[in-house]
Design a protein around this motif. Structure first.
Motif, PDB file in Angstrom:
ATOM      1  N   LEU A   1       6.516 -47.630 -35.555  1.00 34.36           N
ATOM      2  CA  LEU A   1       5.529 -48.451 -34.849  1.00 34.36           C
ATOM      3  C   LEU A   1       6.138 -49.109 -33.615  1.00 34.36           C
ATOM      4  CD1 LEU A   1       2.548 -49.142 -35.374  1.00 34.36           C
ATOM      5  CD2 LEU A   1       3.313 -51.233 -36.484  1.00 34.36           C
TER       6      LEU A   1
ATOM      7  N   VAL B   1       0.789 -46.490 -26.364  1.00 36.35           N
ATOM      8  CA  VAL B   1      -0.018 -47.254 -27.323  1.00 36.35           C
ATOM      9  C   VAL B   1       0.296 -48.725 -27.112  1.00 36.35           C
ATOM     10  CG1 VAL B   1      -0.464 -47.732 -29.759  1.00 36.35           C
ATOM     11  CG2 VAL B   1      -0.088 -45.386 -29.002  1.00 36.35           C
TER      12      VAL B   1
ATOM     13  N   ALA C   1       5.715 -47.508 -30.135  1.00 34.57           N
ATOM     14  CA  ALA C   1       4.349 -47.331 -29.631  1.00 34.57           C
ATOM     15  C   ALA C   1       4.294 -47.325 -28.112  1.00 34.57           C
ATOM     16  CB  ALA C   1       3.443 -48.427 -30.190  1.00 34.57           C
TER      17      ALA C   1
ATOM     18  N   PHE D   1       0.757 -39.940 -32.473  1.00 36.69           N
ATOM     19  CA  PHE D   1       1.441 -41.145 -32.946  1.00 36.69           C
ATOM     20  C   PHE D   1       0.940 -41.632 -34.306  1.00 36.69           C
ATOM     21  CE2 PHE D   1       1.991 -45.839 -32.861  1.00 36.69           C
ATOM     22  CZ  PHE D   1       3.379 -45.868 -32.880  1.00 36.69           C
TER      23      PHE D   1
ATOM     24  N   THR E   1       0.290 -39.558 -27.697  1.00 37.58           N
ATOM     25  CA  THR E   1      -0.518 -40.702 -28.127  1.00 37.58           C
ATOM     26  C   THR E   1      -1.409 -40.306 -29.290  1.00 37.58           C
ATOM     27  OG1 THR E   1      -0.534 -41.507 -25.845  1.00 37.58           O
ATOM     28  CG2 THR E   1      -2.138 -42.467 -27.354  1.00 37.58           C
TER      29      THR E   1
ATOM     30  N   MET F   1      -1.520 -53.935 -34.260  1.00 36.97           N
ATOM     31  CA  MET F   1      -0.324 -53.845 -35.089  1.00 36.97           C
ATOM     32  C   MET F   1      -0.605 -54.305 -36.524  1.00 36.97           C
ATOM     33  SD  MET F   1       2.030 -52.617 -33.098  1.00 36.97           S
ATOM     34  CE  MET F   1       0.811 -51.674 -32.149  1.00 36.97           C
TER      35      MET F   1
ATOM     36  N   ILE G   1       3.177 -41.791 -37.857  1.00 35.97           N
ATOM     37  CA  ILE G   1       3.303 -42.986 -38.692  1.00 35.97           C
ATOM     38  C   ILE G   1       2.973 -42.640 -40.140  1.00 35.97           C
ATOM     39  CG2 ILE G   1       2.330 -45.252 -39.189  1.00 35.97           C
ATOM     40  CD1 ILE G   1       1.915 -45.680 -36.248  1.00 35.97           C
TER      41      ILE G   1
ATOM     42  N   TYR H   1       0.903 -52.759 -27.507  1.00 34.04           N
ATOM     43  CA  TYR H   1       1.408 -53.639 -28.566  1.00 34.04           C
ATOM     44  C   TYR H   1       0.432 -54.792 -28.777  1.00 34.04           C
ATOM     45  CZ  TYR H   1       5.907 -51.207 -28.149  1.00 34.04           C
ATOM     46  OH  TYR H   1       6.894 -50.256 -28.129  1.00 34.04           O
TER      47      TYR H   1
ATOM     48  N   VAL I   1      -5.960 -46.917 -33.314  1.00 36.39           N
ATOM     49  CA  VAL I   1      -5.228 -46.706 -32.063  1.00 36.39           C
ATOM     50  C   VAL I   1      -6.185 -46.416 -30.921  1.00 36.39           C
ATOM     51  CG1 VAL I   1      -3.638 -45.163 -30.861  1.00 36.39           C
ATOM     52  CG2 VAL I   1      -3.067 -45.985 -33.149  1.00 36.39           C
TER      53      VAL I   1
END
Length: 288
Positions: free
Chosen positions: A141, A149, A144, A80, A77, A156, A84, A151, A235
């Motif tokens: 993404l 993570v 996630a 992440f 997490t 987003m 990205i 949505y 996040v």
């Protein structure tokens, strides 16, 4: 005879560099970047494979080492947002590198002699590269949920905007470098030498808390740090973690003890992107 010869002469009018004409040129260059990306499946797969491996293989391995210090949070997490940013930055770099490819095959010369402003070509290239990189980032993404993570629509949307800004700035930087490069080997050699250290020093793969003073200084001077940190802040603002874990994994960026706010970080990335865009346009105006 002279009057007849004169009547056979056809006048040629070169279109003016109007705003509408340049906007159409930007649209054409942007559209070409999207078509090139969509038709290059191996590139799409290769650019996705590396961050996925980092996230699920290295993230799982490192997570097993630090699980005791960050209880309740999957280390993947934490990684992440960094993955990205890595996807977006690498894709934007490759998009900028296509300028060198166009030069080698003569297509760039055709664009430069076209009756449009060279600034329109650069803007179209930067917007196209940023859009391509953002689309690539959307694929990451979509993963996630696999790393806990949520949505959340607001999350987003926030990540999309920040991804686009990071991609635009990276593309503008690459375009500025590529304007003077003669072959792909030289371009990617320079970009790897510059971009990879910046990625490693951005906090994409390790927390910025409790670093040695010299490493803290390097991360604070690194422009990519201010592209990665807003992604992570967004996040973690949607995660339920303890203050202690948040202080370890998401400390933010500090200048002499003052934590830099996210809006300022985003503004810095946008400002650097605009400066690099102007520099890229200036380089293209001096290109033969």
């Amino acid at each position: 005879m002279a009057p007849e010869m004169a009547s056979d002469v056809v006048s040629v009018r070169v279109p003016l560099h109007g705003t509408g004409h340049n906007l159409r040129a930007i649209k054409v260059v942007l559209h070409r970047e999207m078509l090139r990306f969509l038709n290059d499946r191996p590139r799409m797969i290769s650019m996705l494979l590396q961050p996925v491996l980092w996230l699920f293989v290295m993230g799982t391995g490192l997570g097993s080492l630090v699980s005791g210090a960050i209880q309740g949070v999957d280390f993947r997490t934490f990684m992440f947002p960094g993955m990205i940013s890595m996807t977006v930055i690498m894709t934007a770099m490759f998009s900028a590198g296509s300028i060198v490819w166009d030069r080698e095959f003569g297509f760039l010369r055709e664009m430069l002699v076209a009756p449009v402003g060279r600034g329109a070509i650069v803007i179209g290239k930067c917007l196209g590269g940023a859009l391509v990189a953002t689309v690539q980032g959307v694929i990451i993404l979509a993963l996630a949920g696999l790393v806990s993570v949520p949505y959340d629509p607001l999350l987003m949307l926030t990540l999309l905007v920040e991804m686009f800004l990071a991609a635009f700035t990276t593309t503008a930087f690459g375009v500025t470098i590529a304007a003077r490069m003669k072959n792909m080997q030289s371009f990617f050699g320079i970009m790897q030498m510059v971009i990879m250290p910046m990625v490693f020093l951005s906090g994409a793969m390790f927390p910025l808390a409790n670093l040695p003073s010299w490493l803290q200084t390097l991360t604070a001077l690194n422009p990519l740090t201010y592209a990665v940190d807003p992604l992570r802040q967004a996040v973690f603002s949607h995660l339920d973690v303890s203050p202690q874990v948040n202080a370890v994994l998401n400390p933010g960026v500090s200048w002499f003890g003052w934590q830099v706010p996210v809006p300022l970080e985003v503004g810095m990335v946008a400002g650097i992107g605009l400066v690099l865009l102007v520099a890229g346009i200036a380089q293209f105006r001096r290109t033969d």
